[in-house]
Design an enzyme around this catalytic site. Structure first.
Site: not given
Length: 311
Positions: A221-223
């Site tokens: 979920e980390d960009v």
């Protein structure tokens, strides 16, 4: 068809940021044996060296990214002269990491540093002890002083909740963080998210990485991870095809971006790829962060080091 790793070997040494070199030696069967300089290995903990051997055994094309510089999170602590810190000291460090994460939520890095400095100035330029902060916040005038540092009321409430949680659950947390013989990353993440307001799944995972040095964590979920994965998979159509097969559950990413120079892949696709590198998914995640940089790699590594030292 020529393998991607073949393009890396030209019979010369690959230059590192410190001016030293590493070699790619080609074996008779055509499989590349990546030789990492001993000096590089000596600067890192043994578990990291196992991780890179495992990862490069699966994908030798990642050697230039690894060799560009040290991984701050996994370097040996050569400056520690007084032995292993106590459990209480390690727990205080964990509190500081989570407290810093709360301060930095939803604001720029520069703004977070500024507020953190003003906040720490209230406690002799140090991040407060969790018991100290719990006591400090019993006085309303102190809460106002914290607000004057630039903290929102919500973040003040989160910090109070965190200090109370650590103060009231010290033996439990020490056992969970430092004396559990099984892989309990999921347990810690669930405990953090459910234990108090202000810590979500992403922050919990980043704490597992930076605060507890866990080696098998992955945050799709980390960009930055998503962007790095997009670049990693872009020249691997066969691997992507394999990852797309037999998907039991499709987990859509919530990441939105306006640029079209990289694609956001579903979370389950990224997770399946990361599983190839278990039990060293954290190291693979750091590699993806390095691949995600839009500028020079050394700039990306500087951001990486800031993350390690602040969260």
């Amino acid at each position: 068809m020529k393998r991607a790793a073949d393009d890396l070997y030209d019979g010369t040494d690959a230059e590192l940021l410190d001016g030293s070199a590493t070699k790619l030696m080609k074996l008779e069967d055509g499989v590349e044996n990546v030789i990492i300089r001993q000096e590089y290995r000596d600067r890192h903990i043994p578990e990291f060296n196992k991780a890179i051997d495992f990862i490069l055994g699966l994908d030798p094309s990642l050697v230039p990214v690894i060799n560009k510089g040290d991984f701050e999170l996994f370097k040996k602590d050569e400056l520690r002269l007084d032995g292993e810190p106590s459990d209480e000291a390690k727990l205080q460090n964990a509190f500081s990491k989570l407290g810093g994460a709360i301060i930095g939520q939803q604001i720029s890095n520069s703004a977070a540093r500024s507020i953190r400095i003003r906040f720490m100035a209230l406690f002799d330029e140090m991040f407060p002890l969790y018991k100290e902060l719990k006591q400090y916040m019993t006085f309303s005038e102190n809460v106002k002083t914290m607000r004057d540092c630039g903290l929102s009321q919500r973040k003040v409430t989160y910090l109070e909740s965190l200090a109370t949680y650590f103060s009231d659950n010290e033996p439990k947390l020490i056992q969970m963080y430092y004396h559990n013989e099984t892989d309990n990353d999921d347990e810690i993440e669930e405990d953090l998210v459910a234990g108090f307001k202000g810590i979500g799944p992403w922050t919990a995972k980043m704490f597992l990485v930076s605060g507890l040095r866990r080696i098998n964590v992955f945050a799709p979920e980390d960009v930055g991870v998503a962007r790095g994965f997009s670049r990693y998979i872009s020249d691997k159509p066969n691997l992507l095809k394999e990852l797309m097969k037999d998907r039991d559950v499709i987990k859509k990413s919530k990441i939105k971006h306006k640029k079209f120079n990289w694609k956001v892949y579903d979370l389950d696709i990224m997770e399946r790829c990361a599983e190839r590198f278990a039990p060293y998914k954290t190291v693979f995640m750091f590699i993806l962060w390095r691949l995600s940089g839009t500028g020079k790699l050394d700039v990306t590594m500087d951001v990486e080091n800031q993350f390690v030292n602040t969260l």
